[in-house]
Design a protein around this motif. Structure first.
Motif, PDB file in Angstrom:
ATOM      1  N   ALA A 121      97.188  90.068 -45.301  1.00  0.00           N
ATOM      2  CA  ALA A 121      97.238  90.392 -43.871  1.00  0.00           C
ATOM      3  C   ALA A 121      96.354  91.597 -43.561  1.00  0.00           C
ATOM      4  N   GLU A 122      96.429  92.617 -44.405  1.00  0.00           N
ATOM      5  CA  GLU A 122      95.637  93.833 -44.190  1.00  0.00           C
ATOM      6  C   GLU A 122      94.140  93.542 -44.273  1.00  0.00           C
ATOM      7  N   ARG A 123      93.754  92.790 -45.298  1.00  0.00           N
ATOM      8  CA  ARG A 123      92.332  92.490 -45.489  1.00  0.00           C
ATOM      9  C   ARG A 123      91.807  91.564 -44.393  1.00  0.00           C
ATOM     10  N   ALA A 124      92.675  90.733 -43.831  1.00  0.00           N
ATOM     11  CA  ALA A 124      92.256  89.868 -42.720  1.00  0.00           C
ATOM     12  C   ALA A 124      91.885  90.708 -41.501  1.00  0.00           C
ATOM     13  N   VAL A 125      92.627  91.792 -41.257  1.00  0.00           N
ATOM     14  CA  VAL A 125      92.268  92.698 -40.166  1.00  0.00           C
ATOM     15  C   VAL A 125      90.881  93.269 -40.408  1.00  0.00           C
ATOM     16  N   SER A 156      82.157 101.954 -43.972  1.00  0.00           N
ATOM     17  CA  SER A 156      81.489 102.621 -42.861  1.00  0.00           C
ATOM     18  C   SER A 156      82.292 102.507 -41.571  1.00  0.00           C
ATOM     19  N   MET A 157      83.455 101.850 -41.645  1.00  0.00           N
ATOM     20  CA  MET A 157      84.325 101.722 -40.470  1.00  0.00           C
ATOM     21  C   MET A 157      85.623 102.482 -40.712  1.00  0.00           C
ATOM     22  N   PRO A 158      85.978 103.397 -39.821  1.00  0.00           N
ATOM     23  CA  PRO A 158      87.232 104.157 -39.965  1.00  0.00           C
ATOM     24  C   PRO A 158      88.430 103.309 -39.549  1.00  0.00           C
ATOM     25  N   LEU A 159      88.873 102.454 -40.461  1.00  0.00           N
ATOM     26  CA  LEU A 159      89.888 101.457 -40.158  1.00  0.00           C
ATOM     27  C   LEU A 159      91.056 101.566 -41.135  1.00  0.00           C
ATOM     28  N   ALA A 160      92.264 101.502 -40.601  1.00  0.00           N
ATOM     29  CA  ALA A 160      93.479 101.486 -41.409  1.00  0.00           C
ATOM     30  C   ALA A 160      94.232 100.202 -41.126  1.00  0.00           C
ATOM     31  N   ALA A 161      94.894  99.656 -42.152  1.00  0.00           N
ATOM     32  CA  ALA A 161      95.733  98.474 -41.965  1.00  0.00           C
ATOM     33  C   ALA A 161      96.827  98.490 -43.017  1.00  0.00           C
ATOM     34  N   HIS A 162      98.058  98.320 -42.566  1.00  0.00           N
ATOM     35  CA  HIS A 162      99.197  98.418 -43.492  1.00  0.00           C
ATOM     36  C   HIS A 162     100.268  97.422 -43.080  1.00  0.00           C
ATOM     37  N   ALA A 163     100.668  96.591 -44.052  1.00  0.00           N
ATOM     38  CA  ALA A 163     101.701  95.588 -43.808  1.00  0.00           C
ATOM     39  C   ALA A 163     102.920  95.891 -44.667  1.00  0.00           C
ATOM     40  N   ALA A 164     104.091  95.660 -44.116  1.00  0.00           N
ATOM     41  CA  ALA A 164     105.331  95.866 -44.859  1.00  0.00           C
ATOM     42  C   ALA A 164     106.350  94.824 -44.405  1.00  0.00           C
ATOM     43  N   PHE A 165     107.143  94.341 -45.348  1.00  0.00           N
ATOM     44  CA  PHE A 165     108.199  93.404 -44.988  1.00  0.00           C
ATOM     45  C   PHE A 165     109.321  94.146 -44.279  1.00  0.00           C
ATOM     46  N   VAL A 166     109.802  93.550 -43.222  1.00  0.00           N
ATOM     47  CA  VAL A 166     110.876  94.158 -42.445  1.00  0.00           C
ATOM     48  C   VAL A 166     112.157  94.166 -43.258  1.00  0.00           C
ATOM     49  N   SER A 167     112.396  93.110 -44.030  1.00  0.00           N
ATOM     50  CA  SER A 167     113.574  93.037 -44.885  1.00  0.00           C
ATOM     51  C   SER A 167     113.154  93.298 -46.328  1.00  0.00           C
ATOM     52  N   SER A 168     114.047  93.847 -47.111  1.00  0.00           N
ATOM     53  CA  SER A 168     113.751  94.166 -48.509  1.00  0.00           C
ATOM     54  C   SER A 168     114.966  93.820 -49.368  1.00  0.00           C
ATOM     55  N   LEU A 213     106.942  89.838 -41.797  1.00  0.00           N
ATOM     56  CA  LEU A 213     105.957  90.842 -42.196  1.00  0.00           C
ATOM     57  C   LEU A 213     105.476  91.578 -40.952  1.00  0.00           C
ATOM     58  N   ARG A 214     105.537  92.896 -40.986  1.00  0.00           N
ATOM     59  CA  ARG A 214     105.061  93.727 -39.874  1.00  0.00           C
ATOM     60  C   ARG A 214     103.736  94.370 -40.277  1.00  0.00           C
ATOM     61  N   LEU A 215     102.753  94.237 -39.408  1.00  0.00           N
ATOM     62  CA  LEU A 215     101.402  94.720 -39.702  1.00  0.00           C
ATOM     63  C   LEU A 215     100.961  95.703 -38.630  1.00  0.00           C
ATOM     64  N   ARG A 216     100.508  96.871 -39.077  1.00  0.00           N
ATOM     65  CA  ARG A 216      99.983  97.893 -38.175  1.00  0.00           C
ATOM     66  C   ARG A 216      98.544  98.185 -38.551  1.00  0.00           C
ATOM     67  N   ALA A 217      97.717  98.481 -37.555  1.00  0.00           N
ATOM     68  CA  ALA A 217      96.314  98.811 -37.802  1.00  0.00           C
ATOM     69  C   ALA A 217      95.877  99.890 -36.831  1.00  0.00           C
ATOM     70  N   ALA A 218      94.857 100.634 -37.245  1.00  0.00           N
ATOM     71  CA  ALA A 218      94.329 101.705 -36.397  1.00  0.00           C
ATOM     72  C   ALA A 218      92.833 101.832 -36.616  1.00  0.00           C
ATOM     73  N   TRP A 219      92.152 102.205 -35.558  1.00  0.00           N
ATOM     74  CA  TRP A 219      90.703 102.438 -35.604  1.00  0.00           C
ATOM     75  C   TRP A 219      90.408 103.761 -34.914  1.00  0.00           C
ATOM     76  N   GLY A 220      89.493 104.525 -35.496  1.00  0.00           N
ATOM     77  CA  GLY A 220      89.114 105.801 -34.900  1.00  0.00           C
ATOM     78  C   GLY A 220      87.615 105.929 -34.745  1.00  0.00           C
ATOM     79  N   ASP A 221      87.217 106.767 -33.859  1.00  0.00           N
ATOM     80  CA  ASP A 221      85.808 107.056 -33.605  1.00  0.00           C
ATOM     81  C   ASP A 221      85.392 108.224 -34.502  1.00  0.00           C
ATOM     82  N   VAL A 222      84.425 107.977 -35.386  1.00  0.00           N
ATOM     83  CA  VAL A 222      83.997 109.008 -36.327  1.00  0.00           C
ATOM     84  C   VAL A 222      83.506 110.252 -35.605  1.00  0.00           C
ATOM     85  N   GLN A 223      82.852 110.072 -34.471  1.00  0.00           N
ATOM     86  CA  GLN A 223      82.302 111.199 -33.719  1.00  0.00           C
ATOM     87  C   GLN A 223      83.372 111.981 -32.967  1.00  0.00           C
TER      88      GLN A 223
END
Length: 323
Positions: free
Chosen positions: A236-240, A249-261, A269-279
Protein backbone atom coordinates in the motif's frame (compact mmCIF):
# COMPACT_ATOMS: atom_id res chain seq x y z
CA UNK A 1 15.24 -29.81 -2.57
CA UNK A 2 18.37 -28.14 -1.20
CA UNK A 3 20.06 -25.53 -3.39
CA UNK A 4 23.39 -23.75 -3.61
CA UNK A 5 22.51 -20.06 -3.48
CA UNK A 6 24.44 -16.81 -3.66
CA UNK A 7 23.14 -13.56 -2.16
CA UNK A 8 24.28 -10.26 -3.67
CA UNK A 9 24.68 -7.59 -1.01
CA UNK A 10 26.22 -4.22 -0.37
CA UNK A 11 29.22 -4.34 1.94
CA UNK A 12 28.13 -1.87 4.61
CA UNK A 13 27.79 -3.34 8.09
CA UNK A 14 24.00 -2.98 8.02
CA UNK A 15 23.64 -4.47 4.53
CA UNK A 16 25.79 -7.43 5.54
CA UNK A 17 23.68 -7.95 8.67
CA UNK A 18 20.57 -8.05 6.47
CA UNK A 19 22.11 -10.49 3.99
CA UNK A 20 23.43 -12.70 6.78
CA UNK A 21 19.96 -12.70 8.35
CA UNK A 22 18.44 -14.06 5.13
CA UNK A 23 21.40 -16.44 4.74
CA UNK A 24 20.64 -17.90 8.17
CA UNK A 25 16.94 -18.33 7.39
CA UNK A 26 17.70 -20.13 4.13
CA UNK A 27 20.30 -22.34 5.77
CA UNK A 28 17.63 -23.42 8.25
CA UNK A 29 15.76 -24.78 5.21
CA UNK A 30 18.82 -26.86 4.29
CA UNK A 31 20.25 -24.65 1.55
CA UNK A 32 23.93 -23.81 1.12
CA UNK A 33 24.18 -20.01 0.96
CA UNK A 34 27.18 -17.76 0.28
CA UNK A 35 27.41 -13.96 0.08
CA UNK A 36 28.70 -11.85 -2.80
CA UNK A 37 29.71 -8.48 -1.35
CA UNK A 38 29.59 -5.49 -3.69
CA UNK A 39 30.14 -1.74 -3.57
CA UNK A 40 27.40 0.20 -5.33
CA UNK A 41 27.39 3.67 -6.87
CA UNK A 42 25.29 4.87 -3.97
CA UNK A 43 28.05 3.80 -1.58
CA UNK A 44 30.72 5.55 -3.62
CA UNK A 45 29.05 8.95 -4.11
CA UNK A 46 29.07 10.61 -0.69
CA UNK A 47 29.59 14.28 -1.50
CA UNK A 48 26.19 14.88 -3.14
CA UNK A 49 22.58 14.27 -2.18
CA UNK A 50 21.05 11.12 -3.66
CA UNK A 51 18.27 13.21 -5.16
CA UNK A 52 20.91 14.96 -7.30
CA UNK A 53 22.71 11.90 -8.65
CA UNK A 54 20.07 9.35 -9.55
CA UNK A 55 18.20 8.40 -6.40
CA UNK A 56 18.22 5.37 -4.15
CA UNK A 57 18.24 3.05 -7.16
CA UNK A 58 22.00 3.61 -7.11
CA UNK A 59 22.11 1.20 -4.18
CA UNK A 60 20.62 -1.72 -6.15
CA UNK A 61 21.82 -1.47 -9.77
CA UNK A 62 25.08 -3.38 -9.33
CA UNK A 63 23.26 -6.09 -7.41
CA UNK A 64 20.78 -6.46 -10.28
CA UNK A 65 23.68 -6.79 -12.73
CA UNK A 66 25.01 -9.67 -10.63
CA UNK A 67 21.58 -11.31 -10.78
CA UNK A 68 21.34 -10.75 -14.52
CA UNK A 69 24.78 -12.26 -15.14
CA UNK A 70 24.08 -15.28 -12.97
CA UNK A 71 26.73 -14.41 -10.37
CA UNK A 72 24.02 -14.26 -7.70
CA UNK A 73 20.59 -15.83 -7.24
CA UNK A 74 18.98 -13.22 -5.00
CA UNK A 75 19.63 -9.77 -3.59
CA UNK A 76 18.60 -8.49 -0.17
CA UNK A 77 17.58 -4.83 0.04
CA UNK A 78 16.27 -2.36 2.56
CA UNK A 79 12.88 -2.01 0.91
CA UNK A 80 12.86 1.78 1.18
CA UNK A 81 15.93 1.77 -1.12
CA UNK A 82 14.20 -0.27 -3.84
CA UNK A 83 12.79 1.77 -6.77
CA UNK A 84 9.02 1.59 -7.14
CA UNK A 85 9.37 0.09 -10.62
CA UNK A 86 11.79 -2.81 -11.01
CA UNK A 87 13.58 -3.42 -14.32
CA UNK A 88 11.90 -5.84 -16.70
CA UNK A 89 12.56 -9.42 -15.70
CA UNK A 90 13.14 -8.70 -12.02
CA UNK A 91 10.61 -9.35 -9.27
CA UNK A 92 10.24 -8.85 -5.55
CA UNK A 93 10.04 -12.47 -4.39
CA UNK A 94 9.50 -11.89 -0.67
CA UNK A 95 9.08 -9.21 1.96
CA UNK A 96 10.22 -10.22 5.44
CA UNK A 97 8.60 -9.31 8.74
CA UNK A 98 9.11 -5.64 9.44
CA UNK A 99 11.38 -4.24 12.11
CA UNK A 100 10.53 -0.88 13.70
CA UNK A 101 9.48 1.39 10.84
CA UNK A 102 9.80 4.62 12.82
CA UNK A 103 12.46 7.34 12.79
CA UNK A 104 14.93 7.75 15.63
CA UNK A 105 16.41 10.89 17.19
CA UNK A 106 20.09 10.43 18.02
CA UNK A 107 21.93 13.07 20.01
CA UNK A 108 24.56 13.01 22.77
CA UNK A 109 23.17 16.11 24.51
CA UNK A 110 19.61 16.89 23.32
CA UNK A 111 16.64 14.75 24.31
CA UNK A 112 14.50 16.17 21.51
CA UNK A 113 13.85 19.10 19.19
CA UNK A 114 12.86 21.38 22.04
CA UNK A 115 16.26 20.89 23.71
CA UNK A 116 18.37 22.04 20.78
CA UNK A 117 20.64 25.03 21.48
CA UNK A 118 20.33 28.23 19.47
CA UNK A 119 21.69 27.80 15.94
CA UNK A 120 21.82 24.01 16.25
CA UNK A 121 22.44 21.74 13.26
CA UNK A 122 20.36 18.62 12.66
CA UNK A 123 21.51 16.09 10.06
CA UNK A 124 19.42 13.87 7.82
CA UNK A 125 19.80 12.12 4.47
CA UNK A 126 16.10 12.30 3.61
CA UNK A 127 14.03 15.06 1.99
CA UNK A 128 11.01 13.53 3.72
CA UNK A 129 12.66 14.06 7.09
CA UNK A 130 13.69 17.58 6.08
CA UNK A 131 10.10 18.71 5.47
CA UNK A 132 8.73 16.91 8.54
CA UNK A 133 11.47 18.25 10.81
CA UNK A 134 10.95 21.73 9.45
CA UNK A 135 7.23 21.47 10.18
CA UNK A 136 7.93 20.36 13.76
CA UNK A 137 10.51 23.11 14.27
CA UNK A 138 8.09 25.74 12.99
CA UNK A 139 5.53 24.56 15.52
CA UNK A 140 8.14 25.17 18.22
CA UNK A 141 9.06 28.58 16.83
CA UNK A 142 12.61 27.37 16.15
CA UNK A 143 13.55 28.97 12.84
CA UNK A 144 17.14 29.25 14.10
CA UNK A 145 17.80 25.51 13.72
CA UNK A 146 19.53 24.40 10.52
CA UNK A 147 18.83 21.08 8.81
CA UNK A 148 21.91 19.92 6.92
CA UNK A 149 22.58 16.94 4.59
CA UNK A 150 24.04 13.79 6.11
CA UNK A 151 25.44 11.02 3.87
CA UNK A 152 27.38 7.83 4.46
CA UNK A 153 26.62 4.46 5.98
CA UNK A 154 25.22 4.19 9.50
CA UNK A 155 28.60 4.09 11.22
CA UNK A 156 29.82 7.10 9.23
CA UNK A 157 26.76 9.12 10.20
CA UNK A 158 27.19 8.31 13.86
CA UNK A 159 30.89 9.22 13.68
CA UNK A 160 30.04 12.63 12.17
CA UNK A 161 27.61 13.21 15.04
CA UNK A 162 30.21 12.19 17.62
CA UNK A 163 32.78 14.52 16.02
CA UNK A 164 30.44 17.42 16.69
CA UNK A 165 29.46 18.16 13.08
CA UNK A 166 25.81 17.95 14.14
CA UNK A 167 23.92 18.48 17.38
CA UNK A 168 21.53 15.66 16.46
CA UNK A 169 20.77 13.35 13.57
CA UNK A 170 17.65 11.46 12.51
CA UNK A 171 18.00 7.84 11.37
CA UNK A 172 15.80 4.82 10.78
CA UNK A 173 15.26 3.05 14.08
CA UNK A 174 15.43 -0.34 12.37
CA UNK A 175 19.08 -0.02 11.36
CA UNK A 176 20.17 1.00 14.83
CA UNK A 177 18.30 -1.87 16.42
CA UNK A 178 19.58 -4.46 13.95
CA UNK A 179 23.17 -3.51 14.66
CA UNK A 180 22.74 -3.50 18.43
CA UNK A 181 22.89 0.28 18.64
CA UNK A 182 19.49 0.92 20.20
CA UNK A 183 21.22 2.54 23.18
CA UNK A 184 22.15 5.46 20.88
CA UNK A 185 18.48 6.32 20.43
CA UNK A 186 17.31 9.23 22.60
CA UNK A 187 13.79 9.29 21.22
CA UNK A 188 11.69 7.38 18.72
CA UNK A 189 9.24 9.54 16.79
CA UNK A 190 5.70 8.21 16.65
CA UNK A 191 4.19 8.03 13.14
CA UNK A 192 2.01 10.98 14.18
CA UNK A 193 5.14 13.03 14.92
CA UNK A 194 7.11 11.93 11.85
CA UNK A 195 5.40 9.81 9.22
CA UNK A 196 7.80 7.08 8.00
CA UNK A 197 8.97 6.41 4.47
CA UNK A 198 7.31 3.77 2.30
CA UNK A 199 8.83 0.40 3.14
CA UNK A 200 11.02 1.66 5.97
CA UNK A 201 12.11 -1.10 8.34
CA UNK A 202 11.26 -3.93 5.91
CA UNK A 203 13.61 -6.17 3.94
CA UNK A 204 12.83 -7.16 0.36
CA UNK A 205 14.35 -10.03 -1.63
CA UNK A 206 14.77 -9.47 -5.36
CA UNK A 207 15.37 -12.18 -7.96
CA UNK A 208 15.50 -12.46 -11.73
CA UNK A 209 12.30 -14.11 -12.83
CA UNK A 210 12.41 -16.97 -15.26
CA UNK A 211 10.34 -19.98 -16.31
CA UNK A 212 12.82 -22.57 -15.04
CA UNK A 213 12.72 -25.29 -12.43
CA UNK A 214 15.55 -23.54 -10.56
CA UNK A 215 13.58 -20.29 -10.37
CA UNK A 216 10.44 -22.11 -9.25
CA UNK A 217 12.39 -23.82 -6.48
CA UNK A 218 13.95 -20.52 -5.42
CA UNK A 219 10.58 -18.78 -5.36
CA UNK A 220 9.19 -21.57 -3.19
CA UNK A 221 12.09 -21.30 -0.74
CA UNK A 222 11.68 -17.53 -0.51
CA UNK A 223 7.91 -17.74 -0.11
CA UNK A 224 8.56 -19.48 3.21
CA UNK A 225 10.34 -16.32 4.43
CA UNK A 226 7.59 -13.90 3.40
CA UNK A 227 5.51 -12.13 6.05
CA UNK A 228 2.14 -11.39 4.46
CA UNK A 229 0.96 -8.66 6.88
CA UNK A 230 4.18 -6.71 6.26
CA UNK A 231 3.93 -7.26 2.50
CA UNK A 232 0.37 -5.91 2.46
CA UNK A 233 1.41 -2.82 4.44
CA UNK A 234 4.40 -1.97 2.29
CA UNK A 235 2.49 -2.72 -0.93
CA UNK A 236 0.00 0.00 0.00
CA UNK A 237 2.80 2.42 0.92
CA UNK A 238 4.79 1.76 -2.25
CA UNK A 239 1.64 2.15 -4.37
CA UNK A 240 1.32 5.72 -3.05
CA UNK A 241 4.93 6.48 -3.92
CA UNK A 242 4.65 4.86 -7.35
CA UNK A 243 1.53 6.85 -8.22
CA UNK A 244 3.17 10.07 -7.05
CA UNK A 245 6.23 9.41 -9.18
CA UNK A 246 8.08 8.96 -5.91
CA UNK A 247 11.82 8.75 -5.60
CA UNK A 248 14.27 10.12 -3.07
CA UNK A 249 13.92 13.45 -4.89
CA UNK A 250 10.32 13.67 -3.64
CA UNK A 251 9.62 14.57 0.02
CA UNK A 252 6.97 11.89 0.46
CA UNK A 253 5.90 9.82 3.46
CA UNK A 254 3.56 6.83 3.46
CA UNK A 255 2.70 4.55 6.36
CA UNK A 256 0.14 1.76 6.62
CA UNK A 257 -0.96 -0.03 9.77
CA UNK A 258 -3.65 -2.58 10.51
CA UNK A 259 -6.44 -1.19 12.62
CA UNK A 260 -6.80 -4.52 14.43
CA UNK A 261 -3.88 -6.48 15.86
CA UNK A 262 -2.90 -9.13 15.10
CA UNK A 263 -3.90 -8.65 11.47
CA UNK A 264 -6.12 -11.46 10.22
CA UNK A 265 -6.77 -11.96 6.53
CA UNK A 266 -9.13 -9.25 5.39
CA UNK A 267 -8.39 -6.95 8.30
CA UNK A 268 -8.74 -3.20 7.86
CA UNK A 269 -5.61 -1.41 6.75
CA UNK A 270 -5.26 2.32 7.43
CA UNK A 271 -2.91 4.26 5.18
CA UNK A 272 -1.60 7.78 5.76
CA UNK A 273 0.59 9.82 3.42
CA UNK A 274 2.15 13.26 3.42
CA UNK A 275 3.94 15.48 0.93
CA UNK A 276 6.00 18.58 1.64
CA UNK A 277 7.53 21.38 -0.36
CA UNK A 278 11.33 21.22 -0.12
CA UNK A 279 11.57 25.00 -0.53
CA UNK A 280 9.21 25.53 2.41
CA UNK A 281 6.84 27.78 0.49
CA UNK A 282 3.79 25.52 0.81
CA UNK A 283 2.19 23.86 3.84
CA UNK A 284 2.55 20.15 4.48
CA UNK A 285 -0.33 18.27 2.85
CA UNK A 286 -1.69 14.95 4.09
CA UNK A 287 -4.22 12.29 3.09
CA UNK A 288 -5.50 9.04 4.53
CA UNK A 289 -7.97 6.23 3.87
CA UNK A 290 -8.63 2.71 5.07
CA UNK A 291 -10.05 -0.49 3.62
CA UNK A 292 -10.35 -4.21 4.21
CA UNK A 293 -7.50 -5.93 2.36
CA UNK A 294 -7.43 -9.58 1.33
CA UNK A 295 -4.37 -9.46 -0.90
CA UNK A 296 -1.78 -7.30 -2.64
CA UNK A 297 -4.29 -5.99 -5.20
CA UNK A 298 -6.49 -4.59 -2.42
CA UNK A 299 -3.48 -3.00 -0.71
CA UNK A 300 -2.28 -1.38 -3.92
CA UNK A 301 -5.78 -0.10 -4.70
CA UNK A 302 -5.84 1.58 -1.29
CA UNK A 303 -2.48 3.15 -2.06
CA UNK A 304 -3.77 4.53 -5.35
CA UNK A 305 -6.79 6.10 -3.66
CA UNK A 306 -4.63 7.82 -1.07
CA UNK A 307 -2.24 8.99 -3.78
CA UNK A 308 -5.12 10.60 -5.68
CA UNK A 309 -6.24 12.39 -2.52
CA UNK A 310 -2.70 13.59 -1.93
CA UNK A 311 -2.27 14.76 -5.53
CA UNK A 312 -5.47 16.78 -5.27
CA UNK A 313 -4.37 18.26 -1.94
CA UNK A 314 -1.03 19.28 -3.46
CA UNK A 315 -2.81 20.96 -6.38
CA UNK A 316 -5.13 22.83 -4.03
CA UNK A 317 -2.11 24.05 -2.12
CA UNK A 318 -0.62 25.38 -5.35
CA UNK A 319 2.14 22.78 -5.56
CA UNK A 320 3.56 20.89 -8.52
CA UNK A 321 4.63 17.27 -8.28
CA UNK A 322 7.99 16.44 -9.77
CA UNK A 323 9.56 13.01 -9.60
Amino acid sequence: MSMNLTIATRESRLALWQAEHVQGLLRQQGHAVTLLGMTTQGDQILDRALSKVGGKGLFVKELEVALDEGRADLAVHSLKDVPMELPEGFVLAAVLEREDERDAWVSPHCAGLADLPSGAIVGTSSLRRVVLLREALRALGRDDVRIEPLRGNLDTRLRKLDEGQYHAIVLAAAGLKRLGLAARIRKIFTPEEMLPAAGQGALGIEIKHGATAQTAALEQALSNLAHQPTWLRVAAERAVSRAMGGSCSMPLAAHAAFVSSPAPKGATLRLRAAWGDVQGRLPLVQAQDEAAVHGLDDAEALGLRVARQLQEAVRRAGGTLQS
